[in-house]
Design a protein around this motif. Structure first.
Motif, PDB file in Angstrom:
ATOM      1  N   CYS A  60       1.394   6.909   5.229  1.00  0.00           N
ATOM      2  CA  CYS A  60       0.046   6.353   5.080  1.00  0.00           C
ATOM      3  C   CYS A  60      -0.641   6.295   6.426  1.00  0.00           C
ATOM      4  N   CYS A 101      -3.431   3.414  -3.438  1.00  0.00           N
ATOM      5  CA  CYS A 101      -4.772   3.412  -2.853  1.00  0.00           C
ATOM      6  C   CYS A 101      -5.687   4.375  -3.599  1.00  0.00           C
ATOM      7  N   THR A 119      -5.649   6.071   3.636  1.00  0.00           N
ATOM      8  CA  THR A 119      -4.646   5.073   4.029  1.00  0.00           C
ATOM      9  C   THR A 119      -4.425   5.171   5.531  1.00  0.00           C
ATOM     10  N   VAL A 170       0.820  -1.203   0.000  1.00  0.00           N
ATOM     11  CA  VAL A 170       0.000   0.000   0.000  1.00  0.00           C
ATOM     12  C   VAL A 170       0.858   1.259   0.000  1.00  0.00           C
ATOM     13  N   CYS A 172      -5.696   0.327   3.025  1.00  0.00           N
ATOM     14  CA  CYS A 172      -6.381   1.212   2.074  1.00  0.00           C
ATOM     15  C   CYS A 172      -7.886   1.100   2.270  1.00  0.00           C
TER      16      CYS A 172
END
Length: 622
Positions: A580, A531, A545, A526, A551
């Motif tokens: 993220c 995402c 995220t 990810v 995601c």
């Protein structure tokens, strides 16, 4: 002085009365498991157990284990150094529908939750050496008192403490047949569509979340029964007013443990896809094809003072027990592995004609009733290799366990399922064998194991006897891990743009998911870019995220609570230049950069009343 007095008073208050549940997860380090082995020092002390177990915890695990011996282990898979306990569950096997052969399912990882429930009792640390077993390993059919797949932990009714969880992007068709009565398939939980009683009939394919076996453990200890009387020494607490859970008078309230054991089932899908919705190809090592016999075992090797400190002062949640402040023993580094050789030298992995211990498969289409505890079959062992002269083990190493075969017309000694810890049987000889010195390696870590030798030829009528060398070998291995420095990066800051989506900030997530249109899609490693592009391709207008590797897609936020950007500080697993989200913190992108709108809330179940994480939260711990 006044401040110290206040702190002491607060600690006593926390210990004496708990109006709400707190918890922390026990996370494991290195490459697990500790061992996979036909050993169970609680139910089958002194020799091989009836079926194979997957074991985590301290390196002194073996046929005869006490709290004292565990506390002297050289290493443990647990992150807190103070925890030298043993945790084990039955190993999962796959029965190939084409060949009929068996093979072990790869162990993914284990997380052990420590819940400190709301109670009027004082919650105390486990006494050193306390043995607990939860679940019924003899079940091969649904008990008459079970009507659905829900948990039942109220001791005024028959206990159902185990479930199997099958995370999926959606539950159509259901993982357990809606009309199942348990005679040919498992039963779904009527509230949680992701969990049920017995093996599911669908592929558990949520991102990073394969099939999971869940076991709750009782938390009331009866000191009159004793540490090793595992059949009678524990009970579940009784629900009381105010949502509290209390133990009987004279019993000791200890932490409520919950085992999550993940098995890498999804990669086997191409070999059984034609069975989906019809039958399960999985079987526990005890021969149970239903999954009804899910169970777990525990022996406490905790430093009691350290665990009591955690109970009284820490509510670390998913950050883990190792993150609790004030741990006097410290924390084991992630880079160190702790693995031991199994005390029984027999083939338990790869392709097998039958389950180790010769356990017959029973339940559902295989027929057969519930199993009766019986003597553990003797192992088929390799021809012993010549060993060097015994020498006194040095402090930097431990003796290796070896099994040597002899033949005799006499049957192998039976092991009573009701036995408690006992000395080795008369046919057992203790021998000291040199072990390899500790090693330090770079990536990838590899556990050194001796190559198997050919099996010894045994007369048809003869039963093998075993000579067993006790204790274990610990192979220490170290790897160096370099991580990119954390900190806000351009792709995570408000205003950063990706494919027409703009970052609008850091927002608080919660257990029923703030962004719930598509949860944890399988997009590989990810990153914010991956995402956003995935969510955009599916027609969603919001992407988020979280936790460095999760995601989420949707068209709005179920709740809107903005956080400081510093809370979204975890490096993306798929791009070290991006951040993220964070722990329960979403880095949110919206199409065109519009302020996120509130969406209609969608229910997403999480077990244990919002105290558990989506399973992928633990992936970075492996």
């Amino acid at each position: 002085m006044h401040f110290t007095t206040i702190l002491a008073t607060m600690a006593v208050t926390v210990a004496a009365a708990k109006d709400r549940r707190t918890f922390a997860t026990l996370q494991h380090k290195g490459r697990g498991p500790l061992t996979t082995c036909r050993a169970d020092p609680i139910v089958s002390p002194g020799g091989p157990s009836a079926h194979v177990h997957t074991v985590m915890g301290a390196s002194n695990f073996g046929f005869n284990v006490t709290g004292e011996s565990l506390s002297q282990s050289k290493c443990t898979t647990a992150k807190p150094k103070a925890d030298m306990s043993s945790y084990w569950v039955p190993t999962l096997y796959f029965k190939d529908p084409e060949t009929g052969l068996l093979e072990h399912v790869d162990f993914f990882y284990m997380v052990n939750y420590y819940f400190f429930d709301a109670t009027d009792d004082d919650i105390k640390a486990f006494p050193l050496g306390l043995q607990i077993v939860s679940g019924n390993p003899t079940l091969r059919s649904k008990p008459s008192y079970v009507s659905d797949g829900a948990l039942q932990l109220d001791p005024s009714k028959p206990i159902q403490a185990a479930q199997i969880t099958c995370p999926r992007p959606n539950y159509n068709p259901p993982s357990w047949p809606d009309n199942s009565d348990g005679s040919s398939a498992g039963l779904g939980d009527p509230i949680n569509k992701g969990a049920g009683y017995g093996f599911p009939l669908q592929n558990c394919d949520a991102y990073a979340s394969p099939m999971r076996v869940d076991v709750h453990f009782p938390s009331c200890y009866n000191p009159a029964a004793g540490l090793t009387n595992y059949k009678n020494n524990m009970a579940f607490p009784t629900p009381s007013s105010g949502g509290k859970l209390n133990c009987p008078k004279g019993w000791i309230h200890v932490p409520h443990m919950f085992f999550e054991t993940y098995w890498d089932t999804a990669k086997l899908l191409p070999r059984y896809q034609h069975l989906l919705g019809k039958e399960s190809p999985f079987v526990f090592s005890n021969g149970d094809a239903t999954g009804f016999s899910a169970h777990g075992d525990f022996i406490s090797g905790w430093d009691e003072e350290e665990l009591q400190h955690i109970i009284d002062t820490c509510d670390a949640g998913h950050a883990g027990l190792h993150s609790c402040p004030g741990l006097k023993h410290g924390v084991n580094p992630d880079s160190e592995n702790c693995n031991i050789e199994c005390p029984v030298q027999e083939k338990i992995t790869g392709t097998l004609d039958k389950l180790p211990g010769n356990n017959p498969i029973a339940g559902w289409k295989y027929g057969g009733g519930n199993a009766s505890p019986g003597p553990a079959p003797a192992p088929t062992v390799p021809e012993p290799e010549p060993q060097p002269e015994p020498e006194t083990p040095k402090s930097s190493r431990a003796p290796v366990i070896k099994v040597e075969a002899t033949t005799s017309a006499d049957p192998a000694p039976a092991l009573s399922s009701s036995s408690v810890a006992a000395p080795p049987p008369p046919s057992t000889t203790l021998v000291t064998v040199p072990a390899p010195a500790p090693t330090k390696i770079e990536e990838p870590p590899v556990v050194e194991k001796p190559e198997p030798t050919s099996e010894a030829a045994l007369p048809p009528a003869a039963s093998p006897k075993v000579r067993i060398v006790y204790d274990t070998v610990t192979v220490w291995q170290t790897r160096t891990v370099y991580e990119a420095p954390a900190g806000p990066t351009q792709s995570a800051k408000s205003g950063a743009e990706i494919s027409g989506f703009k970052a609008v900030g850091c927002y608080k997530d919660q257990s029923d998911r703030v962004i719930s249109g598509k949860i944890l899609p399988n997009i590989g490693q990810v990153s914010n870019t991956a995402c956003v592009e995935y969510c955009s391709s599916k027609g969603f207008s919001v992407a988020g995220t979280e936790y460095g590797g999760e995601c989420y897609c949707g068209n709005g936020l179920n709740t809107v609570e903005k956080l400081d950007d510093s809370q979204c500080n975890m490096t993306c697993k798929g791009d070290a230049s991006q951040n993220c989200g964070g722990d329960w913190a979403l880095t949110v992108f919206t199409k065109g950069g519009a302020a996120p709108a509130k969406a209609e809330k969608r229910h997403v179940h999480n077990h244990l009343a919002h105290h558990a994480r989506i399973p992928s939260r633990h992936l970075h711990r492996r």
